[in-house]
Scaffold this motif. Sequence first.
Motif, mmCIF file in Angstrom:
data_model
loop_
_atom_site.group_PDB
_atom_site.id
_atom_site.type_symbol
_atom_site.label_atom_id
_atom_site.label_comp_id
_atom_site.label_asym_id
_atom_site.label_seq_id
_atom_site.Cartn_x
_atom_site.Cartn_y
_atom_site.Cartn_z
ATOM 1 N N ASN A 1 -13.683 1.983 -6.779
ATOM 2 C CA ASN A 1 -14.965 2.487 -6.286
ATOM 3 C C ASN A 1 -14.802 2.776 -4.798
ATOM 4 O O ASN A 1 -14.962 1.899 -3.946
ATOM 5 N N TRP A 2 -14.472 4.013 -4.479
ATOM 6 C CA TRP A 2 -14.138 4.361 -3.110
ATOM 7 C C TRP A 2 -15.336 4.302 -2.175
ATOM 8 O O TRP A 2 -15.182 4.079 -0.974
ATOM 9 N N ARG A 3 -16.531 4.473 -2.701
ATOM 10 C CA ARG A 3 -17.706 4.356 -1.841
ATOM 11 C C ARG A 3 -17.891 2.908 -1.374
ATOM 12 O O ARG A 3 -18.295 2.660 -0.232
ATOM 13 N N GLU A 4 -17.561 1.957 -2.236
ATOM 14 C CA GLU A 4 -17.618 0.555 -1.824
ATOM 15 C C GLU A 4 -16.528 0.244 -0.804
ATOM 16 O O GLU A 4 -16.755 -0.505 0.149
ATOM 17 N N SER B 1 -15.242 2.316 1.339
ATOM 18 C CA SER B 1 -15.680 2.909 2.596
ATOM 19 C C SER B 1 -16.807 2.104 3.228
ATOM 20 O O SER B 1 -16.808 1.847 4.444
ATOM 21 N N ALA B 2 -17.765 1.665 2.411
ATOM 22 C CA ALA B 2 -18.902 0.898 2.921
ATOM 23 C C ALA B 2 -18.462 -0.436 3.513
ATOM 24 O O ALA B 2 -19.147 -0.989 4.383
ATOM 25 N N ALA B 3 -17.317 -0.961 3.061
ATOM 26 C CA ALA B 3 -16.799 -2.227 3.579
ATOM 27 C C ALA B 3 -16.122 -2.063 4.930
ATOM 28 O O ALA B 3 -15.641 -3.040 5.508
ATOM 29 N N PRO C 1 -13.809 -4.875 -1.270
ATOM 30 C CA PRO C 1 -14.849 -4.439 -2.213
ATOM 31 C C PRO C 1 -14.532 -3.069 -2.784
ATOM 32 O O PRO C 1 -14.136 -2.152 -2.049
ATOM 33 N N GLY C 2 -14.673 -2.934 -4.099
ATOM 34 C CA GLY C 2 -14.402 -1.671 -4.768
ATOM 35 C C GLY C 2 -13.039 -1.585 -5.405
ATOM 36 O O GLY C 2 -12.784 -0.690 -6.217
ATOM 37 N N GLY D 1 -14.834 -6.530 6.581
ATOM 38 C CA GLY D 1 -14.386 -6.534 5.195
ATOM 39 C C GLY D 1 -12.915 -6.817 5.026
ATOM 40 O O GLY D 1 -12.101 -6.421 5.839
#
Length: 371
Positions: free
Chosen positions: A67-70, A72-74, A231-232, A274
């Motif tokens: 989950n690349w959005r997770e 990135s969000a980390a 994460p992800g 993260g």
Amino acid sequence: MDFLTHDRATVRATHNRAVLIPVTALITALALIATLLGAPRAAAFSITSPQGVDVASWQHPQGAAINWREVSAAGHRFAFVKATEGIGYLNPFFVADSKQARNAGMLIGSYHMARPDSSATAQAAEYAAALATQPQPSLPPVLDIEYAEGLGPAQLSSWVREFVTEIERLTGRKPIIYTYRYFWRENMANTAEFSDYPLWLAAYENQPPSDIPGGWNHMTFWQRADNGVVPGIVTVSDVNLFNGGEQQLNDFSAGIDVNLGQVLTAGIDLDAIGGQIAELEALGSSNRELVGAILAVAAGALAIGALVAVAQSQGIDLGPATEIVNRVRDLIASGDLPVPDLEAMLRSGDYTIGDLLILLKNAQHFAEQIG
């Protein structure tokens, strides 16, 4: 990094000397074990720098997605995705991971896993073809060089020279060289020939390494650990830092010269952005006691179970210590323990526990792919 297939004869010739340990090395190993002292744990390492991950098929167990959005969000700003290895292998997740990481707002890069027992020119051509399918802009191409495969320093230097020259001709971009200290010093004879190429150094420790090999005076990227919890990503992952600020990273990706010229400096807590990393204080310590104990186990002078206590005495927690013991046990059982390399580490005394773990991990991956 991640590895694919290997030649059985080559690896057996390199590693099948697990019990042929010189008496002097064994005496040194036993003397070191006798003087072990406990090491205190240290606080988490912190640094100010854009961070990122590098991934391969290992991060997709049973086809699991990232989950690349997770990611990135980390707080991860960039991602290197394995593209190719040797001749004839393309990471089946390369295109999807590249596109998804890019869509998540991350800078993307790639790397080629070198197999120097076959043509450098052919490998560069396959890597360049893979790069043509990756979204742009991207970080410069990367040569991941970690295996000698029977080549001596002069031959390896010639191979690297041929590859980096060809990939630059094909892509128009100056490549990054990824390696780790032990390999470059011992297998590349610590050549400074390539010091004008950007360096991506694997060094698992809690402070930016100052003992950089190969005539480089700084790292461009630092792979600080291989067990980041991101994460992800369902597995642990390699985690990295860029040696500069956000704008410098953007400029570097765009092909603009950036003047880094110094090692990374301390700053914000990594936990805040993260990716918790364990054991970094211990991994930056000298590996002589642990290497000595492994050689003693291989020679039958120390029980395998005692290796857990030795690892813990160096500041490594029980879980990671047990993982080290299991890896050593498997390598001894298969005849793939890299004894000559361990002896070289013991004689030198200049390498860290992190360097040892990279060596053992590489030996295990090598053995698993030929079994």
